[in-house]
Design an enzyme around this catalytic site. Structure first.
Site, PDB file in Angstrom:
ATOM      1  CE  LYS A  45      -4.342  -2.014   1.249  1.00  0.00           C
ATOM      2  NZ  LYS A  45      -5.371  -2.310   2.234  1.00  0.00           N
TER       3      LYS A  45
ATOM      4  NE  ARG B 299      -7.825  -8.304   0.345  1.00  0.00           N
ATOM      5  CZ  ARG B 299      -7.360  -7.580  -0.673  1.00  0.00           C
ATOM      6  NH1 ARG B 299      -6.274  -6.847  -0.537  1.00  0.00           N
ATOM      7  NH2 ARG B 299      -7.983  -7.591  -1.836  1.00  0.00           N
TER       8      ARG B 299
HETATM    9  N1  HH2 Z   1      -7.445  -3.828   0.589  1.00  0.00           N
HETATM   10  C1  HH2 Z   1      -7.774  -3.752  -0.722  1.00  0.00           C
HETATM   11  C2  HH2 Z   1      -8.929  -4.387  -1.201  1.00  0.00           C
HETATM   12  N2  HH2 Z   1      -9.702  -5.128  -0.377  1.00  0.00           N
HETATM   13  N3  HH2 Z   1     -10.141  -6.011   1.758  1.00  0.00           N
HETATM   14  C3  HH2 Z   1      -9.824  -6.118   3.051  1.00  0.00           C
HETATM   15  N4  HH2 Z   1     -10.569  -6.862   3.877  1.00  0.00           N
HETATM   16  N5  HH2 Z   1      -8.714  -5.484   3.578  1.00  0.00           N
HETATM   17  C4  HH2 Z   1      -7.911  -4.710   2.815  1.00  0.00           C
HETATM   18  O1  HH2 Z   1      -6.935  -4.138   3.359  1.00  0.00           O
HETATM   19  C5  HH2 Z   1      -8.215  -4.563   1.429  1.00  0.00           C
HETATM   20  C6  HH2 Z   1      -9.371  -5.241   0.926  1.00  0.00           C
HETATM   21  C7  HH2 Z   1      -6.902  -2.978  -1.653  1.00  0.00           C
HETATM   22  O2  HH2 Z   1      -5.895  -3.775  -2.180  1.00  0.00           O
HETATM   23  P1  HH2 Z   1      -5.979  -4.501  -3.608  1.00  0.00           P
HETATM   24  O3  HH2 Z   1      -7.131  -5.454  -3.633  1.00  0.00           O
HETATM   25  O4  HH2 Z   1      -4.676  -5.111  -3.927  1.00  0.00           O
HETATM   26  O5  HH2 Z   1      -6.187  -3.295  -4.628  1.00  0.00           O
HETATM   27  P2  HH2 Z   1      -7.416  -2.791  -5.484  1.00  0.00           P
HETATM   28  O6  HH2 Z   1      -8.492  -2.343  -4.540  1.00  0.00           O
HETATM   29  O7  HH2 Z   1      -6.824  -1.660  -6.291  1.00  0.00           O
HETATM   30  O8  HH2 Z   1      -7.898  -3.935  -6.341  1.00  0.00           O
END
Ligand code: HH2
Length: 290
Positions: free
Chosen positions: A232, A267
């Site tokens: 992040k 995660r």
């Molecule tokens: N972070 C993201 C998305 N979903 N869900 C939970 N429970 N906790 C988190 O910290 C979290 C989440 C963001 O990361 P990522 O899925 O890699 O990115 P994007 O939202 O751009 O797909």
């Protein structure tokens, strides 16, 4: 002053039981992220072809993922929502080829009850809702399927959440939010709930660091704690690493800190490294061998 690796005084929460599967928290569990999107902040576009996503899923399972989290919408800061149809088009072809009976538990990362329902019909065990079961229809779907849910905290909406995040006390405010949503969830029949403070979702650099430092203050709620720091932007800010995919070292340090703070689920994008980080961090805290 207590040591950084001080074992936490709280017992593990009871195992998560959902749809015939069980996940205990005797060790730290790893949730591998499968972003089936063109625009996710660190890996957008890499897994658009179902074959590539399935290959990544198999690799994560092999590397020790306990849960696979499939998402069809990026919720990164500044992102626009996608339609339900588009989200389904991205997620279902992959989900249909994963086995819910064996291997890692399956989770769908969505804020839409329609998407959650379709995924649950295909055997998903967990609904990971970045809006924290705000929508009564989402609570109803999760309850009807006897699934588990992740209540994540987000201040505002992805489009604008990073403009001016504000809290009286970031930990106290999120703790109250958890208490309120847990009550709504229980009232509507959702019993298997994990909590996630939502690192990066409507939080400044300082808020994110404070959440990690004070994570243990969420343990008295007695629920499994999920923490998602992987790649992040606060890690980019602290380490000076621009490209998200290169933020592995910062991710490892933050995951270790999360384990010392009592996190039960990490995660992550990089499963192998997270499995090893969790084992080492736990050994430092508790003297336990993997
Ligand atoms: N972070 C993201 C998305 N979903 N869900 C939970 N429970 N906790 C988190 O910290 C979290 C989440 C963001 O990361 P990522 O899925 O890699 O990115 P994007 O939202 O751009 O797909």
């Amino acid at each position: 002053m207590a040591g950084a690796f001080e074992p936490k005084a709280f017992p593990s929460p009871p195992p998560l039981r959902c749809r015939g599967r069980t996940l205990d928290f005797e060790r730290v569990r790893i949730m591998g992220t499968l972003n089936l999107t063109p625009d996710s902040f660190s890996d957008g576009g890499l897994l658009l072809e179902p074959a590539a996503a399935l290959e990544a899923a198999a690799r994560m399972a092999e590397e020790g993922a306990d849960i696979l989290d499939l998402g069809g919408e990026s919720t990164r800061p500044g992102s626009d929502p996608v339609s339900v149809e588009e989200e389904l088009r991205r997620v279902l072809p992959v989900l249909e080829r994963l086995d819910p009976e064996a291997g890692p538990l399956l989770s769908v990362d969505t804020r839409r009850p329609e998407v959650a329902r379709a995924a649950l019909e295909r055997g998903v065990h967990i609904v990971n809702d970045v809006t924290g079961l705000r929508d009564p229809a989402m609570r109803e779907v999760v309850a009807n399927f006897g699934a588990a849910a992740i209540i994540m905290h987000m201040q505002g909406e992805p489009k604008t959440m990073q403009l001016s995040p504000h809290y009286e006390d970031v930990v106290g405010d999120i703790r109250r939010f958890f208490e309120e949503r847990l009550e709504l969830a229980a009232r509507d029949g959702v019993r298997e709930v994990m909590l996630d403070p939502g690192v990066g979702f409507g939080k400044t650099f300082d808020h994110n660091l404070e959440l990690l430092r004070r994570l243990a203050e969420f343990l008295p709620l007695g629920r499994p704690l999920v923490v998602g720091v992987s790649r992040k932007s606060f890690i980019g800010a602290a380490t000076g690493v621009e490209r998200p995919a290169e933020r592995l070292e910062g991710t490892i340090v933050c995951n270790a800190a999360a384990v010392w703070g009592g996190a039960h689920v990490l995660r992550v994008h990089d499963v192998r490294e997270a499995v090893r980080t969790a084992r080492m961090a736990r050994a430092l805290a508790l003297g336990m061998e993997a």
